[in-house]
Design an enzyme around this catalytic site. Sequence first.
Site: not given
Ligand code: F6P
Length: 327
Positions: A14, A75, A106, A128, A130, A132, A165, A172, A174, A255
Site C-alpha cells: 500500500g 502487491r 511488512d 505504511t 498503519d 504496524d 447525531r 484504516m 489493517r 487516508q
Molecule cells: O496497509 C495499508 C492499507 O491501507 C491498510 O490500512 C488497508 O487494510 C489496506 O492497505 C488496504 O489495501 P488495498 O489498497 O489493497 O485496498
Amino acid sequence: MAQMKRIGVLTSGGDAPGMNAAVRAVARTAISMGIECIGIRRGWNGLINGDFVRLDTSSVSHIINKGGTILYTARSEEFRTEAGRKKAMDTCKLLGLDGIVAIGGDGTFQGALALSRLGIPVVGIPGTIDNDIGCSHYTIGYDTACNTAIEAIDKLRDTMQSHERCSVVEVMGRHAGHLALYVGIASGATAVLVPEREMDFEQDVVEKIRNARLSGRTHFMIVVAEGAGSAVEIGKKIHESTGIDPRVTVLGHIQRGGTPTARDRVTASRMGYSAVKVLAEKQCNRVIVIQNGVLTDLDMEEALAMKKHLNEPEYALLSAMTGGGSD
Ligand code: F6P
C-alpha cells in the site's frame, strides 16, 4: 568489499505519503556517492518483469511534496513464489544491481528477506500508514494519514453537532489499531474500538455514549479501526441498543493520499539517506528504523521477528478522556 556501482529502489504494498520523499533521498544520496540509481516500477513485479526507469537528480525533482509514489506500487503474488523470486534475481543480475532499497510494509520486508537469501543485499525502509511494523516506532505516512483522518472527522463533527447525531467512522490500519487510537485521541472521540482490545459492546460503546449523554453531550463520535469490525455493523448495533440512528462513514483510501506532512517528508528523507549509506557500507540486509526517536538500522531477520503492541500510555490517555464522554 567492492564499491557498489548501481542500486535499485522500489516501493511495494500500500502506498503512503512520503514514499516519494524517500525515493528522492535514495536517488540523490546514491548519485552523490557515485552510485547509479535505478527505479524499479510497480514493486516486486517490476523486478520480475524488468520494469524500471533510470533515476537522475532531476527525475526526482518536484516530488518531495507529492503523495503516492512515482514508481507505482503493487502487491505481487508472483514474488511469493520461488520462480518469481528467481526471475527477480535474474533481473538484478542483468541490470547489474549490487543492492536494493525496498520501501513498504511488512509484506515488502518479507519479500526483501526472501530475495536477500538469493544473494543480493536489501535494505528496507518502513512505509505504511498503519504504523504496524514491529521494529520501528514510526513508519512513513502515518502522520499524514492521521492528519487526513482527523481533518475528515472534524468536518463530520460539525454536522453531527448541528444535527445532534452519532457518527461511526471507520479508519484504516489493517490488523492494527495504532491509527485509530491516535486519531481517536486527537479528534476527541466518544469511544475508539481497536483490534488489540476485545470489544465489550455494552461497556466500550453503549456505556460511553450513555455517559456522554448524561454529561450533556448530544452528539457522539465513535472511531472504529477496520481490524476491530465493520463500522456499518457497529452502527446497527448502536441503533438496536440505544435507539440512536447513527451515520456511518468509512474513510477508506482517502487516508492513503495527500500532501505529506513535514514529519513524513523529513523522516522519509532521513531514512532514504541512511538506507543508501548502510547499503553501501555494510552491504548486507538491514532495516532502517526509528527507536525512541533515534534513527538506526537493524538486521532484517531480527527486525522482522519484532512485534509491536498498542501504545499503552496512549491507550490509558484515551480511556481517561472517554471515561466521561467526548469533547
Ligand atoms: O496497509 C495499508 C492499507 O491501507 C491498510 O490500512 C488497508 O487494510 C489496506 O492497505 C488496504 O489495501 P488495498 O489498497 O489493497 O485496498
